[in-house]
Design an enzyme around this catalytic site. Structure first.
Site, short mmCIF file in Angstrom:
data_model
loop_
_atom_site.label_atom_id
_atom_site.label_comp_id
_atom_site.label_asym_id
_atom_site.label_seq_id
_atom_site.Cartn_x
_atom_site.Cartn_y
_atom_site.Cartn_z
N ARG A 58 0.81 -1.41 -0.02
CA ARG A 58 0.06 0.09 -0.21
C ARG A 58 0.74 1.28 0.05
O ARG A 58 0.39 2.35 -0.41
CB ARG A 58 -0.97 -0.04 1.07
CG ARG A 58 -2.03 -1.06 1.07
CD ARG A 58 -3.05 -0.90 2.03
NE ARG A 58 -2.32 -1.26 3.16
CZ ARG A 58 -2.48 -2.32 4.07
NH1 ARG A 58 -3.32 -3.24 3.70
NH2 ARG A 58 -2.02 -2.43 5.08
N GLU A 95 1.82 -5.97 13.15
CA GLU A 95 0.74 -5.81 14.46
C GLU A 95 0.38 -7.15 14.51
O GLU A 95 -0.23 -7.82 15.59
CB GLU A 95 -0.34 -5.05 13.89
CG GLU A 95 -0.06 -3.61 14.00
CD GLU A 95 0.35 -3.21 12.40
OE1 GLU A 95 -0.44 -2.57 11.93
OE2 GLU A 95 1.57 -3.64 12.21
#
Length: 170
Positions: A58, A95
């Site tokens: 991204r 994460e």
């Protein structure tokens, strides 16, 4: 323009308790996408930038159009094993797990000023690793630009001394 109106929030993805911020709804709207890139351009235009780097994947959809709009080159930071030339690599914690990033050794000349662009600043692990790779090649980080910052995850704390701009903060 309120860019948050173009972000879809998906609960419990990729795991229970996470509210995923989906940028694909912003990207598919040409006016909103252009406005987001133009706004980031305005926020970083005073920085002395030679190149823009963006981590896969991204970071490409933010960094590449931002680089074009500023008249700068773009450096893709890829997942391990995706670049054909000689690379430098580093591991980092996500994460939700672990990963490795790589950069071509010849993509940055010592002393070049680099802006990092990505879709999201969360815990800062990906960006800290990107900074590490750029600095290994002698690049100087002049700033970091994001569409979204999840301020409650304190990612800025992993970027001391780096000017950070974000279009949206959650």
């Amino acid at each position: 323009m309120d860019f948050k109106d173009y972000i879809r929030v998906i609960p419990d993805f990729p795991q229970p308790g996470v509210l995923f911020k989906d940028i694909t709804t912003l990207l598919k709207d040409a006016k909103a996408y252009r406005a987001a890139i133009d706004t980031l351009k305005d926020q970083v235009s005073a920085m002395d930038i030679d190149l823009i780097a963006g981590p896969e994947a991204r970071g490409f959809v933010v960094g590449a159009p931002l680089a074009l709009s500023l008249g700068k080159g773009f450096i893709p930071i890829r997942k391990s094993g995706k670049l054909p030339g000689e690379t430098v690599e580093a591991s980092y914690d996500l994460e939700y797990g672990k990963d490795r990033l790589s950069i071509h050794k010849d993509s940055i000349q010592p002393g070049q000023k680099i802006l990092i662009a990505d879709d999201l600043l969360a815990t800062g692990g990906t960006i800290a690793t990107t900074i590490n790779l750029i600095q290994q090649l002698g690049g100087q980080i002049v700033g970091a630009a994001f569409l979204i910052e999840l301020s409650y995850l304190n990612g800025r704390e992993k970027l001391p001394g780096i000017e950070v701009v974000s279009l949206m903060t959650y």
